[in-house]
Design an enzyme around this catalytic site. Structure first.
Site, PDB file in Angstrom:
ATOM      1  N   HIS A 116       0.885  -1.071  -0.028  1.00  0.00           N
ATOM      2  CA  HIS A 116      -0.062   0.082  -0.020  1.00  0.00           C
ATOM      3  C   HIS A 116       1.022   1.174  -0.060  1.00  0.00           C
ATOM      4  O   HIS A 116       0.769   2.248  -0.946  1.00  0.00           O
ATOM      5  CB  HIS A 116      -0.858   0.014   1.215  1.00  0.00           C
ATOM      6  CG  HIS A 116      -1.954   1.103   1.273  1.00  0.00           C
ATOM      7  ND1 HIS A 116      -3.102   1.231   0.954  1.00  0.00           N
ATOM      8  CD2 HIS A 116      -1.630   2.333   1.923  1.00  0.00           C
ATOM      9  CE1 HIS A 116      -3.702   2.333   1.064  1.00  0.00           C
ATOM     10  NE2 HIS A 116      -2.730   2.960   1.797  1.00  0.00           N
ATOM     11  N   GLU A 117       1.728   1.317   0.990  1.00  0.00           N
ATOM     12  CA  GLU A 117       2.527   2.365   1.128  1.00  0.00           C
ATOM     13  C   GLU A 117       3.470   2.782  -0.180  1.00  0.00           C
ATOM     14  O   GLU A 117       3.916   3.880  -0.693  1.00  0.00           O
ATOM     15  CB  GLU A 117       3.385   2.393   2.445  1.00  0.00           C
ATOM     16  CG  GLU A 117       2.445   2.562   3.690  1.00  0.00           C
ATOM     17  CD  GLU A 117       1.388   3.603   3.628  1.00  0.00           C
ATOM     18  OE1 GLU A 117       1.523   4.806   3.287  1.00  0.00           O
ATOM     19  OE2 GLU A 117       0.375   3.140   4.398  1.00  0.00           O
ATOM     20  N   HIS A 170       1.646   4.390  -2.658  1.00  0.00           N
ATOM     21  CA  HIS A 170       1.765   5.916  -2.547  1.00  0.00           C
ATOM     22  C   HIS A 170       3.214   6.591  -2.910  1.00  0.00           C
ATOM     23  O   HIS A 170       3.253   7.609  -3.638  1.00  0.00           O
ATOM     24  CB  HIS A 170       1.419   6.126  -1.127  1.00  0.00           C
ATOM     25  CG  HIS A 170       0.205   6.307  -0.545  1.00  0.00           C
ATOM     26  ND1 HIS A 170      -0.760   7.041  -1.050  1.00  0.00           N
ATOM     27  CD2 HIS A 170      -0.406   5.527   0.372  1.00  0.00           C
ATOM     28  CE1 HIS A 170      -1.662   6.749  -0.358  1.00  0.00           C
ATOM     29  NE2 HIS A 170      -1.705   5.991   0.610  1.00  0.00           N
ATOM     30  N   GLU A 228      -4.505   7.790  -3.057  1.00  0.00           N
ATOM     31  CA  GLU A 228      -4.871   6.779  -2.396  1.00  0.00           C
ATOM     32  C   GLU A 228      -5.395   5.673  -3.748  1.00  0.00           C
ATOM     33  O   GLU A 228      -5.413   4.336  -3.377  1.00  0.00           O
ATOM     34  CB  GLU A 228      -6.144   6.889  -1.517  1.00  0.00           C
ATOM     35  CG  GLU A 228      -6.841   5.901  -0.906  1.00  0.00           C
ATOM     36  CD  GLU A 228      -5.507   5.451   0.386  1.00  0.00           C
ATOM     37  OE1 GLU A 228      -4.733   6.286   0.550  1.00  0.00           O
ATOM     38  OE2 GLU A 228      -5.670   4.232   0.940  1.00  0.00           O
TER      39      GLU A 228
END
Ligand code: ZN
Length: 503
Positions: free
Chosen positions: A267-268, A271, A297
């Site tokens: 997830h990160e 980003h 997001e």
């Protein structure tokens, strides 16, 4: 005096001013990053001061009368390039918004959020919302004041939403959420009546160091540039950046839960890939910044879910994972692993939620924040309201505040209006991924070989390189041919879970 200067001279002055402000803001971001990773507890008080001072300086410089004059003058010039003009327009918009807040107000908000963050940490340690409550009350008072200062139409919450997602409003979100609520509820019901999925093996014993090493390997493989960033540990995983050549991500590692580290890493990384892909030549200028939090997001969730929870991608990654954890996963087939990592089970913690029930966590926070900002719910009533809605919407019983309304860091930072961008991100992600598959021949085959470079290339070309040039909806329209259309997200989810649960 400015009238005698050429447009390019003036634009040079504007760039220099904006980049100096960025130097201050990103220096504050380094201190903020340190606060959440390595700062010793006794350093917290002075750190709060330092952060407040820097944010005050940045605000003062940006909202100074000279900035306004410079921007107004440039706005009237007609010999700027397209990119220059876009930067000026966006900066002027920011200026007009920012100058509504006095430096004293900005300082109060910054100090309050540092105090609130530390109180939140204490409240989590003691597992008591009552510890957090007074600071949160103060924060909400400040956010209401902020909404009044910023100005809004129809609903004060709109002023706060707009800071994260330009153009997002209560009426728009009410509509979007009402479109997904029923179908998601029905899907949850079908799943709860389907064949149960075993995911026990994901919660065996996974030594921390091996998990960390595997996470680092994944990040590298997905394209994170370690020459332009690093990963550390923190209480709550996050991404921050100081420029596109220095992007920081964090994760947390739980020995008894392999999922926690893995999907927070992916997830990160999503980003971070966005931040690393923003044009460095526009450092400090709008075209060097991300489009919106919803788009940010969309990047993290595309990598986390559309890739990181796909059968195709794990085809090549799973054998490697099995070789790292032969005792834990050696006897588990790819099929069982795939089902386990996509298991749908309404639960207490948002960051650990599956793709279906996740949006109920967001909708609960959204409804709650609206009420708090409207003044229709008092802070002391939050735990009861929270627990009641988790029981009604997700069918789970909240055992304590730490696993209830104290679980997210956001309110302690003053981030009200932030949560809806998580759902918007998933909705945009599904639409972007569908467009990429349509436009890039062989995309799925390359993902099946563990090669995500063609996907990253598509994202760089269609999303990352544009910075803030387009709004979320413009970006969506340009890259997919349509504005946000919930049917991509619903179609993706229904397809996937039909297959897994075989209704
Ligand atoms: Zn995120």
């Amino acid at each position: 005096m400015v009238l005698t200067k050429s447009s390019q001279e003036l634009y040079g002055e504007y760039t220099a001013r904006m980049q100096k402000i960025a130097d201050v803001k990103y220096s504050a971001a380094v201190l903020q990053w340190d606060q959440e990773t390595y700062l010793p507890p006794k350093g917290a008080e002075f750190r709060a001061r330092q952060l407040a001072t820097l944010s005050e300086i940045a605000h003062e410089w940006f909202t100074a009368a000279e900035s306004g004059q410079l921007l107004e003058e440039l706005y009237g010039r007609h010999d700027l390039t397209d990119d220059q003009r876009r930067n000026v327009i966006l900066s002027l918009e920011d200026y007009n918004k920012q100058k509504k807040f006095t430096p004293a107000f900005v300082r109060r908000l910054s100090e309050a959020s540092s105090r609130c963050f530390h109180t939140w940490l204490q409240a989590r340690t003691t597992n008591s919302f009552a510890v957090f409550s007074p600071e949160l009350q103060n924060m909400i008072r400040l956010k209401k004041e902020e909404a009044e200062l910023a100005g809004y139409e129809q609903h004060p919450y709109n002023a706060l939403l707009d800071q994260y997602e330009k153009g997002a409003t209560v009426s728009l979100l009410d509509k979007v959420f009402s479109e997904v609520r029923q179908p998601l509820r029905q899907l949850l019901d079908r799943i709860s009546g389907g064949r149960p999925v075993d995911d026990q093996f994901l919660r065996g014993n996974y030594p921390k160091q091996q998990q960390w090493d595997f996470g680092m390997e994944l990040i590298r493989q997905l394209g994170f540039d370690f020459e332009a960033g690093r990963q550390d540990l923190s209480e709550h995983p996050f991404t921050t950046n100081f420029n596109s050549h220095d992007v920081r991500i964090t994760t947390r590692v739980d020995e008894h839960d392999f999922s926690n580290m893995t999907w927070s890493c992916i997830h990160e990384t999503g980003h971070a890939l966005y931040e690393q892909g923003l044009p460095a030549e526009y450092y400090g200028l709008p075209l060097g910044e991300y489009a919106s939090l919803g788009i940010h997001e969309s990047q993290s969730r595309l990598w986390e879910n559309n890739i990181g929870r796909s059968y195709e991608w794990w085809q090549t990654v799973y054998p490697r994972l099995q070789s790292v954890f032969p005792k834990q996963l050696g006897a588990v087939s790819l099929e069982s692993f795939y089902k386990a990592i996509n298991k749908v089970q309404p639960s207490l913690i948002r960051t650990e939620a599956d793709e279906v029930s996740y949006h109920f966590h967001v909708m609960i926070r959204y409804e709650l924040e609206k009420k708090l900002i409207e003044g229709n719910l008092s802070v002391t009533d939050i735990p009861a309201w929270w627990n009641e809605h988790y029981a009604a919407w997700l069918g789970v019983t909240v055992p304590d505040d730490k696993r209830g309304c104290l679980q997210d860091v956001h309110w302690s930072h003053g981030s009200f209006g932030y949560f809806p961008t998580y759902s918007l991100g998933s909705f945009y992600a599904a639409q972007f991924f569908a467009a990429a598959k349509n436009q890039v021949a062989g995309l799925e085959a390359s993902i099946g070989q563990g090669d995500t470079r063609p996907l990253l290339h598509w994202l760089r070309e269609n999303i990352h390189r544009w910075g803030r040039r387009y709004t979320s909806e413009e970006l969506c329209l340009r890259s997919t041919g349509k504005t946000l259309d919930i049917s991509f997200f619903l179609g993706y989810l229904l397809d996937k879970y039909d297959n897994i649960y075989k209704f």
